[in-house]
Write an enzyme that holds these catalytic residues in place. Sequence first.
Site, PDB file in Angstrom:
ATOM      1  N   ARG A 229       0.896   9.787   1.269  1.00 58.73           N
ATOM      2  CA  ARG A 229       1.858  10.663   2.106  1.00 58.73           C
ATOM      3  C   ARG A 229       2.592  11.515   2.291  1.00 58.73           C
ATOM      4  O   ARG A 229       3.782  12.266   2.014  1.00 58.73           O
ATOM      5  CB  ARG A 229       2.317  10.064   3.878  1.00 58.73           C
TER       6      ARG A 229
ATOM      7  N   GLU B  14       0.859  -0.937  -0.084  1.00 57.70           N
ATOM      8  CA  GLU B  14      -0.169  -0.172  -0.346  1.00 57.70           C
ATOM      9  C   GLU B  14       0.983   0.696   0.136  1.00 57.70           C
ATOM     10  O   GLU B  14       1.705   1.097   1.693  1.00 57.70           O
ATOM     11  CB  GLU B  14      -0.919   0.050   1.033  1.00 57.70           C
TER      12      GLU B  14
ATOM     13  N   LYS C 102     -10.450  -0.296   7.847  1.00 61.11           N
ATOM     14  CA  LYS C 102      -9.586  -0.298   8.180  1.00 61.11           C
ATOM     15  C   LYS C 102      -9.768  -0.109   9.540  1.00 61.11           C
ATOM     16  O   LYS C 102     -10.030   1.203   9.691  1.00 61.11           O
ATOM     17  CB  LYS C 102      -8.795   1.259   7.521  1.00 61.11           C
TER      18      LYS C 102
HETATM   19  C1  3PG Z   1      -1.031   3.913   8.534  1.00 64.01           C
HETATM   20  O1  3PG Z   1      -1.330   4.008   7.779  1.00 64.01           O
HETATM   21  O2  3PG Z   1      -1.904   2.190   8.224  1.00 64.01           O
HETATM   22  C2  3PG Z   1      -0.550   3.486   9.982  1.00 64.01           C
HETATM   23  O3  3PG Z   1       0.581   4.466   9.254  1.00 64.01           O
HETATM   24  C3  3PG Z   1       0.665   2.470  10.028  1.00 64.01           C
HETATM   25  O4  3PG Z   1       0.767   2.200  11.042  1.00 64.01           O
HETATM   26  P1  3PG Z   1       2.690   2.153  11.722  1.00 64.01           P
HETATM   27  O5  3PG Z   1       3.310   3.440  10.800  1.00 64.01           O
HETATM   28  O6  3PG Z   1       2.518   2.206  12.689  1.00 64.01           O
HETATM   29  O7  3PG Z   1       2.410   0.682  11.195  1.00 64.01           O
END
Ligand code: 3PG
Length: 208
Positions: free
Chosen positions: A43, A39, A127
Amino acid sequence: MSYNIVKKVKIVPVVKLDSAADAVDVVNALTAGGIPIAEITFRTGAASEAITLASENCPEALIGAGTVINAAQAETAVKCGAKFIVSPGYSEGVNAFCREAGVLYIPGAVTPTEIMKVVDGGNKIVKFFPASVYGGVKAIKSLGAPFKDVVFLPTGGVDNENLKEYLSLKNVIAAGGSWMVKDSLIQAKNFSEITRISRIGADIAKEI
Ligand code: 3PG
């Protein structure tokens, strides 16, 4: 098709790339570790080019887009080859676009009211983000009582230590996160470490 791959692989790496040039190496490292999914998040400004490069060069992997917060971004992602779209929350615009395009949409929701909206929109996967903040395993278990047909993708605070706990829940289709693709590993181009950490996760997922 995307739904079945997510269900089978059980791990959705959240990949944040500062440089699109790393996309193929990162996806190949994940795939070599038994996780042929990425995915790629919006960002960073590298997302659309990274999705294009990974889609064109890594045909064995399922490439999707993350942190998609409006329909224009979803359209760009799909044009670049994204086969699924993930949002931190629920966007009706993104939902309408994905339904029209026939692309799997995985919106974020954590409260019963939010989950009802996601389900009303015709979606099956929620999610659950940030999972560790909103009650983790306990919360997802409790939400299973009223929402029997919903399956969750917990992300946020998931790693190889707690992966088994999340994946053992009947209403968890897969777990997501960046623990195997940390910024520091990508910046150091330490792709073999990405593969090593992925393999540990993939082996845990296989045992479930
Ligand atoms: C996301 O967008 O799903 C999260 O930022 C992922 O979480 P993590 O960076 O704590 O693994």
